[in-house]
Every structure is written in C-alpha cells, then in structure tokens.
Design an enzyme around this catalytic site. Structure first.
Site, PDB file in Angstrom:
ATOM      1  N   ASN A 193      -6.967  15.542  -8.181  1.00  0.00           N
ATOM      2  CA  ASN A 193      -8.267  15.386  -7.990  1.00  0.00           C
ATOM      3  C   ASN A 193      -8.606  14.498  -6.736  1.00  0.00           C
ATOM      4  O   ASN A 193      -8.288  13.181  -6.631  1.00  0.00           O
ATOM      5  CB  ASN A 193      -8.755  14.264  -9.311  1.00  0.00           C
ATOM      6  N   TRP A 194      -9.369  15.293  -5.861  1.00  0.00           N
ATOM      7  CA  TRP A 194      -9.635  14.700  -4.669  1.00  0.00           C
ATOM      8  C   TRP A 194     -10.701  13.860  -4.427  1.00  0.00           C
ATOM      9  O   TRP A 194     -11.323  13.255  -3.496  1.00  0.00           O
ATOM     10  CB  TRP A 194      -9.687  16.093  -3.497  1.00  0.00           C
ATOM     11  N   LYS A 195     -11.476  13.919  -5.397  1.00  0.00           N
ATOM     12  CA  LYS A 195     -12.699  12.660  -5.672  1.00  0.00           C
ATOM     13  C   LYS A 195     -13.588  13.213  -4.419  1.00  0.00           C
ATOM     14  O   LYS A 195     -13.547  14.153  -4.012  1.00  0.00           O
ATOM     15  CB  LYS A 195     -12.421  11.399  -5.810  1.00  0.00           C
ATOM     16  N   HIS A 234     -15.015  12.251 -16.318  1.00  0.00           N
ATOM     17  CA  HIS A 234     -14.235  11.277 -15.689  1.00  0.00           C
ATOM     18  C   HIS A 234     -14.919  10.003 -15.632  1.00  0.00           C
ATOM     19  O   HIS A 234     -16.207   9.690 -15.961  1.00  0.00           O
ATOM     20  CB  HIS A 234     -14.300  11.623 -14.174  1.00  0.00           C
ATOM     21  N   GLU A 238      -7.069   8.652 -19.165  1.00  0.00           N
ATOM     22  CA  GLU A 238      -7.074   8.088 -17.906  1.00  0.00           C
ATOM     23  C   GLU A 238      -7.675   6.562 -18.061  1.00  0.00           C
ATOM     24  O   GLU A 238      -8.776   6.477 -18.145  1.00  0.00           O
ATOM     25  CB  GLU A 238      -7.751   8.677 -16.907  1.00  0.00           C
ATOM     26  N   GLY A 297      -6.777   3.864  -9.617  1.00  0.00           N
ATOM     27  CA  GLY A 297      -6.783   3.390  -8.362  1.00  0.00           C
ATOM     28  C   GLY A 297      -6.319   1.986  -8.079  1.00  0.00           C
ATOM     29  O   GLY A 297      -6.437   1.288  -7.119  1.00  0.00           O
ATOM     30  N   SER A 308      -3.385   6.034 -11.317  1.00  0.00           N
ATOM     31  CA  SER A 308      -2.203   5.479 -10.263  1.00  0.00           C
ATOM     32  C   SER A 308      -0.867   6.328 -10.301  1.00  0.00           C
ATOM     33  O   SER A 308      -0.003   5.587 -10.013  1.00  0.00           O
ATOM     34  CB  SER A 308      -1.945   4.064 -10.560  1.00  0.00           C
ATOM     35  N   GLY A 336      -5.042  11.329  -8.644  1.00  0.00           N
ATOM     36  CA  GLY A 336      -6.030  11.015  -7.376  1.00  0.00           C
ATOM     37  C   GLY A 336      -5.523  10.822  -6.172  1.00  0.00           C
ATOM     38  O   GLY A 336      -4.957  11.713  -5.512  1.00  0.00           O
ATOM     39  N   GLY A 337      -5.438   9.394  -5.698  1.00  0.00           N
ATOM     40  CA  GLY A 337      -5.087   9.077  -4.492  1.00  0.00           C
ATOM     41  C   GLY A 337      -3.934   9.767  -3.841  1.00  0.00           C
ATOM     42  O   GLY A 337      -3.775  10.231  -2.834  1.00  0.00           O
TER      43      GLY A 337
END
Ligand code: PGA
Length: 246
Positions: free
Chosen positions: A11-13, A99, A168, A174, A207, A228-229
């Site tokens: 998930n590149w947001k 989300h 999530e 994050g 995370s 994500g990150g």
C-alpha cells in the site's frame, strides 16, 4: 517456515511518482525467481501511477490494486473521484476499501458498504480494512468494533464473495508497534468466526517490516500482509517476503 500461499500487498498511500517505477525492477526480478512461487505480490500505488505500474508489470505475475474507489459504479458528475470501472480499465484487479485513514476522514460503514458493492460489480477483488483505535482497545472494545465494521461493511454482500479482510489496528499503522502475538492470534480467529460459510482470507497490516515479520509469520491463520511504509522500499518488501518463507 510456511508452505502456505501468502499475499503480500504493498500500500503506497500518497507516495510515489514516475521516477518510482525504476525502483520496481528488483521486485520484478524477484517475482520471477523460485522464491516466490508460493505467494502473490500485489501493488496498490496512487491512482496517478496505476496505468504505468500495470504496463511495468505486464510480463510478470505481480498484480495491481487501487487504494480506494467511489461508491458509485457509474460515470457521473463527481469531481475528483474515480469509480471502480475506471480502476478495472487501467489494469487494477484489487481495491483497498475502508482504510482507517479514510474512515478517520468520515468514511462511514454505509459508504464502505456501497463501495464494496460497486467494486464487486466491476469484478475487483476487495481488500476490506477493519481495525480498532487505541482508545477502543484500551476500553476492551476491540471485538465489538470489529464485529460492527464487518456487519455493516458487508451488509447484503453475497456470502460467496472473494474477500480479503485486512486487520489493521489503527494504533499500529505507521507507529512501529504491532500487537502481542497472542492477541493477534485471538483476533484473527475472532474475525474468522464471524463468517459461517465461506471464510475470507485474512491479512495483517500495521508496521510490518523485515524485523517483525519473524513474529507475524507465526500466526498460522494469516493469509498475508498489507504493507505500507516498508513496501516503498523494494529491498525491504522483498526481505519481508523472503523471511516469511524462511
Ligand atoms: P504501515 O501501513 O505498514 O506503514 O503501518 C499499513 C497500512 O496502512 O496499510
């Protein structure tokens, strides 16, 4: 070590531009290696990059998803929005819906439900996100929050739908914090217990990184991860996949 077919969803947001495409070469090479024959990589870049990601992944098995869609499946006067047909048209096969970053901005269970219905019509696979906030967790409300999100989010959705549920916890996204494995195991079992007929695939997100994957992969009921990150760094993303199987 797991032998299970696992899904790794990036998930590149709101990150990435046309230059980011070059960083994918490593992942493309990796996707063609034997190391990933028991799993599936799926990239969810921002809307602006869907088309170019889809071209980039043309000759490999990496799939594409979007990060959201409008609740209407039709074209219409909705300035700034994208419907699920448009996503399918540029090569997306998946869409993330519900989300917490969108729930926080006012996306209700009802809207989420409409989005899921529209995505099903467009033949997109749904990655439906649920999760409790820190306050809800501290107040012992995790199960009731998840039950409600599932009940209303999936209202009138056919029991046969091919669903991914991404658990999530909001407090984990994050922050570098992940749940205790005992808690996570119980929560995943609880989520599955809400489905009497076809059980959805369950992903964990929040995370996930190359260090904590050694704990997360021990949860047998999980079918993959929403990342994500760490997914914006190809090396870290590959490491997560490799370590899941090692
Ligand atoms: P994170 O994000 O891995 O950066 O915590 C996960 C997500 O929001 O899907």
């Amino acid at each position: 070590m797991t032998n299970k077919y696992m899904y790794f969803i990036a998930n590149w947001k709101m990150y990435g531009n046309t230059k980011s495409l070059n960083t994918l070469d490593k992942v493309i090479k990796f996707s063609k290696s034997k190391e990933i024959n028991k799993g599936r990589l799926i990239y969810c870049p921002p809307f602006t990059l869907l088309s170019s990601f889809s071209k980039k992944f043309q000759n490999c098995l990496i799939d594409i998803g979007a990060q959201n869609c409008h609740e209407s499946n039709d074209y219409g006067p909705h300035t700034g929005f994208i419907n699920s047909k448009m996503l399918k048209n540029v090569g997306a096969n998946y869409v993330i819906i519900g989300h917490s970053e969108n729930r926080e901005k006012g996306e209700t269970d009802k809207i989420i439900n409409q989005k899921i219905q529209s995505a099903i019509k467009a033949k997109l696979k749904i990655i439906f996100c649920i999760g409790e906030t820190l306050k809800q967790k501290k107040n012992g409300k995790t199960k009731s929050v998840l039950r409600k999100q599932i009940k209303y989010g999936l209202n009138k959705i056919s029991k046969k739908t091919n669903l991914f549920i991404a658990y999530e916890p909001v407090w984990s996204i994050g922050t570098g914090k992940i749940p205790k494995m005992k808690d996570l195991e119980q929560t995943v079992k609880f989520i599955k217990s809400n489905f009497k007929e076809k059980k959805p695939k369950i992903l964990y997100g929040g995370s996930v990184n190359p260090n904590n994957i050694k704990y997360l992969k021990t949860i047998k009921e999980l079918d993959g991860f929403l990342i994500g990150g760490a997914s914006q760094n190809s090396k870290k993303f590959i490491d997560i996949v490799k370590k899941t199987y090692n």
